[in-house]
Design an enzyme around this catalytic site. Structure first.
Site, mmCIF file in Angstrom:
data_model
loop_
_atom_site.group_PDB
_atom_site.id
_atom_site.type_symbol
_atom_site.label_atom_id
_atom_site.label_comp_id
_atom_site.label_asym_id
_atom_site.label_seq_id
_atom_site.Cartn_x
_atom_site.Cartn_y
_atom_site.Cartn_z
ATOM 1 N N GLU A 153 0.823 -1.205 0.000
ATOM 2 C CA GLU A 153 0.000 0.000 0.000
ATOM 3 C C GLU A 153 0.864 1.266 0.000
ATOM 4 O O GLU A 153 0.559 2.231 -0.701
ATOM 5 C CB GLU A 153 -0.939 -0.001 1.204
ATOM 6 C CG GLU A 153 -2.099 -0.969 1.076
ATOM 7 C CD GLU A 153 -3.085 -0.567 -0.016
ATOM 8 O OE1 GLU A 153 -3.054 0.602 -0.470
ATOM 9 O OE2 GLU A 153 -3.895 -1.421 -0.422
ATOM 10 N N GLU B 76 2.320 1.621 -3.514
ATOM 11 C CA GLU B 76 1.327 2.023 -4.512
ATOM 12 C C GLU B 76 0.935 3.488 -4.362
ATOM 13 O O GLU B 76 0.788 4.203 -5.359
ATOM 14 C CB GLU B 76 0.079 1.145 -4.389
ATOM 15 C CG GLU B 76 0.280 -0.280 -4.852
ATOM 16 C CD GLU B 76 -0.961 -1.132 -4.667
ATOM 17 O OE1 GLU B 76 -0.950 -2.301 -5.118
ATOM 18 O OE2 GLU B 76 -1.954 -0.638 -4.074
ATOM 19 N N GLU B 77 0.757 3.952 -3.125
ATOM 20 C CA GLU B 77 0.244 5.302 -2.915
ATOM 21 C C GLU B 77 1.324 6.376 -2.982
ATOM 22 O O GLU B 77 1.025 7.524 -3.357
ATOM 23 C CB GLU B 77 -0.470 5.380 -1.559
ATOM 24 C CG GLU B 77 -1.736 4.531 -1.503
ATOM 25 C CD GLU B 77 -2.530 4.751 -0.232
ATOM 26 O OE1 GLU B 77 -2.109 5.597 0.604
ATOM 27 O OE2 GLU B 77 -3.577 4.102 -0.066
#
Length: 339
Positions: free
Chosen positions: A220, A223-224
């Site tokens: 996460e 990805e962010e």
């Protein structure tokens, strides 16, 4: 003529056909008179107007012999495998007529009942969804659905079933990532409850199927924000209920160590991302006025000060499967042990 062969083993329990004042005990007749011509015997005792349909003998060939309007017919059984709890699992794969499936299902249920089976699971691929109606009419219910199939369940014994419920929780992660300048990695989201609120928050997300909590937290963040990280610990977790589609929610707050520092925000989901001074993050009204966030701030500060220890992942292998998993534990107090 069809006759009861002595090499067949009839019903583990007697099947009784009530016909007015007459009761026919098929298993007893076939046991006592194995070479009796069954068709003539049935015709002599069952009125032609009577419509009796019942499975009464299974063969090793996957066929069920049934009595249909005074005629003995064979109906093919559904292919199934035994599960570990006294039940069976059926995976449908071939297109078939609805009426044919209904007949096969009725015969199969009778066979499973005679074998003392308990739960029945039928996995219906999306392309065979037309067969669901026949199963529901037999008493099956929807257990769960996935993008490519629907799972139906049925309980044969009398009384309440003991089949496990569908997955009851969704698992989420939040990532606490702080650099040596005491700056924390935060993002603003383009969607959801924080959209347009100006709130800066930790990167968060949902754990994918088959994904470990530690892997999900690192994914996460990557990805962010495009930041590479190393997983350190699970600092805390929260359980809440009646969340996404009425499911319960488990949310794990994880500490990660940054391995890179140049941010590149995810265009599809993230409005902005930055390294923010810790004191500035803590001063946000959202953090100060939210009970959960105040607890998390205290935990993160205690961790940075060295007065708090979370749960580190320890690779393990379960005796039930070969795939590696993780046991999350406080390993500081186990220093010097085998762990």
């Amino acid at each position: 003529m069809i006759r009861c062969l002595s090499t067949h083993s009839f019903l583990s329990s007697t099947i009784i056909f009530p016909l007015g004042r007459t009761t026919v005990l098929l298993s007893k007749v076939c046991k006592d008179y194995p070479f009796l011509h069954l068709r003539n015997w049935v015709r002599a005792r069952i009125p032609l107007c009577t419509r009796t349909v019942s499975a009464f003998m299974s063969s090793k060939s996957g066929m069920e012999q049934v009595l249909v309007e005074n005629e003995v017919q064979q109906v093919q059984l559904l292919d199934s495998v035994n599960d570990d709890h006294g039940g069976v699992i059926v995976e449908l794969s071939e297109t078939m007529d609805l009426n044919v499936f209904a007949s096969m299902l009725k015969a199969s249920i009778a066979s499973w009942r005679s074998q003392g089976k308990r739960g029945v699971w039928i996995k219906v691929p999306i392309e065979l969804v037309n067969l669901v109606d026949a199963a529901v009419k037999e008493g099956f219910w929807f257990h769960h659905a996935e993008p490519k199939y629907l799972m139906l369940a049925f309980w044969i014994p009398e009384g309440a079933h003991t089949l496990p419920a569908n997955a009851s929780h969704r698992v989420g992660v939040g990532a606490f990532v702080m650099n040596k300048k005491r700056e924390v990695l935060v993002v603003q989201e383009k969607s959801g409850i924080f959209r347009g609120s100006g709130v800066w928050k930790f990167p968060t997300g949902v754990v994918d199927e088959g994904e470990d909590i530690c892997a999900a937290a690192m994914r996460e963040v990557k990805e962010e924000t495009a930041i590479d990280t190393e997983f350190v610990e699970v600092l805390a977790f929260r359980q809440s209920h009646k969340s996404f589609f009425e499911k319960s929610d488990l949310f794990f707050v994880c500490m990660l160590q940054p391995l890179s520092f140049d941010i590149e925000k995810q265009e599809s989901e993230i409005e902005d991302a930055q390294w923010m001074p810790w004191d500035e993050y803590v001063a946000q009204p959202f953090v100060q006025n939210h009970e959960l966030m105040k607890h998390l701030v205290d935990i993160c500060e205690a961790k940075e000060d060295g007065t708090y220890v979370g749960f580190s992942p320890v690779p393990i292998t379960s005796k039930f499967r070969d795939q590696k998993g993780y046991l999350y534990l406080n390993d500081r107090d186990l220093k010097g042990s085998k762990v």
